[in-house]
Design an enzyme around this catalytic site. Sequence first.
Site, PDB file in Angstrom:
ATOM      1  N   LYS A 206       0.844  -1.184   0.000  1.00 48.87           N
ATOM      2  CA  LYS A 206       0.000   0.000   0.000  1.00 48.87           C
ATOM      3  C   LYS A 206       0.885   1.241   0.000  1.00 48.87           C
ATOM      4  O   LYS A 206       1.939   1.272   0.635  1.00 48.87           O
ATOM      5  CB  LYS A 206      -0.899   0.020   1.250  1.00 48.87           C
ATOM      6  N   GLU A 256      -8.979  11.728  13.102  1.00 54.90           N
ATOM      7  CA  GLU A 256      -8.239  10.535  13.505  1.00 54.90           C
ATOM      8  C   GLU A 256      -7.285  10.798  14.666  1.00 54.90           C
ATOM      9  O   GLU A 256      -6.422  11.676  14.592  1.00 54.90           O
ATOM     10  CB  GLU A 256      -7.439  10.007  12.309  1.00 54.90           C
ATOM     11  N   GLU A 300      -7.510  -2.709   2.958  1.00 57.92           N
ATOM     12  CA  GLU A 300      -6.743  -1.511   3.296  1.00 57.92           C
ATOM     13  C   GLU A 300      -6.829  -1.224   4.790  1.00 57.92           C
ATOM     14  O   GLU A 300      -5.825  -0.931   5.450  1.00 57.92           O
ATOM     15  CB  GLU A 300      -7.280  -0.322   2.491  1.00 57.92           C
ATOM     16  N   GLU A 433     -12.575  10.039  -4.623  1.00 61.59           N
ATOM     17  CA  GLU A 433     -12.553   9.861  -3.169  1.00 61.59           C
ATOM     18  C   GLU A 433     -11.743  10.957  -2.481  1.00 61.59           C
ATOM     19  O   GLU A 433     -11.951  11.263  -1.299  1.00 61.59           O
ATOM     20  CB  GLU A 433     -11.964   8.482  -2.835  1.00 61.59           C
TER      21      GLU A 433
END
Length: 447
Positions: A206, A256, A300, A433
């Site tokens: 990733k 987050e 992911e 996105e």
Amino acid sequence: MNPAQRNQQATASHAEATLVSRSCEIPDVSFRAFLADQNAPRVHWASPDGLELVGGGAAAHLAASGPGRFDRLRGEADAVFDEVDRDGPAATRPRMLGGLSFDAEHEGTPPWTGFAAATFVLPRVQLTRSDDATWLTVVEYGPDATPETAATALDAARESLSELPMMRPSGGSPGVVGRHWRTPRDEWTAQVERVTERIRSGDLLKVVLATALDLDLAESVDIPDALERLRRTYPECYRFLVQPTDDAAFFGPPPERLVKRDGRTVETEALAGSMPRGETPEDDAGYAESLLESEKLQHEQQLVADTICEQLEQFGDVTAHDKRIRKLSNIQHLQTPISATLDADTHVLSLVEALHPTPAVGGLPLEAALETIRQTESFDRGWYASPVGWFDAEGNGEFAVGIRSGVAGGTRATLFAGNGIVGDSDPEAEWEELQPKVRPILDELER
């Protein structure tokens, strides 16, 4: 000079310095008006659990760069906190507020002029809102700091505060008159194609690719007003401001948490994979179901959760809790809460050092992903996607991940957004996105 020598030098530079902190409870006041009245450096921190801090000036300042920046920060902070004379509740204890750049070798090129690779300040004057009480705190630090000088400074700050309005009229947005993606759509989707090819070849799992949106504003941005509008729109998120000089401020409402340490208890989370919010309850539920059913997004998100757990296992017992949907005003994510019980009194900066950058903002394997980012991205991330937060003398603290963020000053602003790219990522879908991720600040700057 090695880290130990740097720490000795920092300790010597603070020889015989005393930190004196004095606090008093005050009637509620406009934090926005207070912030607007302060000189740089200015800092602001608000967490979803209700703690809010806003400060101006610097009684003490920490700065560091290079691979040893965490050692340097811990050493200098230990020296500052070595001798503390404090009078006030626990909520007003001296805290260093600030953050770090994404890359340790950050050089502070525009728009990041004035931002070191690590900067923390102990505010000279601070407001704290916690548990339905508001406190004013003044800190004196140095060889001449005494309880008497701190008491005098507190009286002066309280008098200045009494002249501020209880409520500050909400200002208007500056307006956006021009915008330019640093990496245009065609170029960014081509980057995604190249990265997915490399991932499919087997040496990467990733990579998080980001881009930046430059804005020209009709009027100079008022940061306190922008923060207030973010508070109203994103009450479920963190809010932060790091403004080392009058020229530029880094701010945003990140969703987050990177890490929180309270004694031996640690809390963090894996937040990865996103879908927009629906215009109707049915649409919204459909997007949430897509998050739960998407193999790509589930993969992911699991990569992020597994890696965070592995990074924390060196410090104690780790538990990953049940996966859930985290709904924000304009976007929803997959979230896995993670907790740990420390084996020792590990400083929160050591936890930050171990976790940053998480796979949610860097990639896996980390070093290969970071090298791919450096080779691919054509702009300086600066402090985007990096740790921002606070820590105290005991090594407790809390940090958020500096996403949904921007750096602004005068009539210019730069906003940032990134996406996690895996082997089956669709470049056009990844571009779409990205768009909601610049909306939090863009919406507050547009008229």
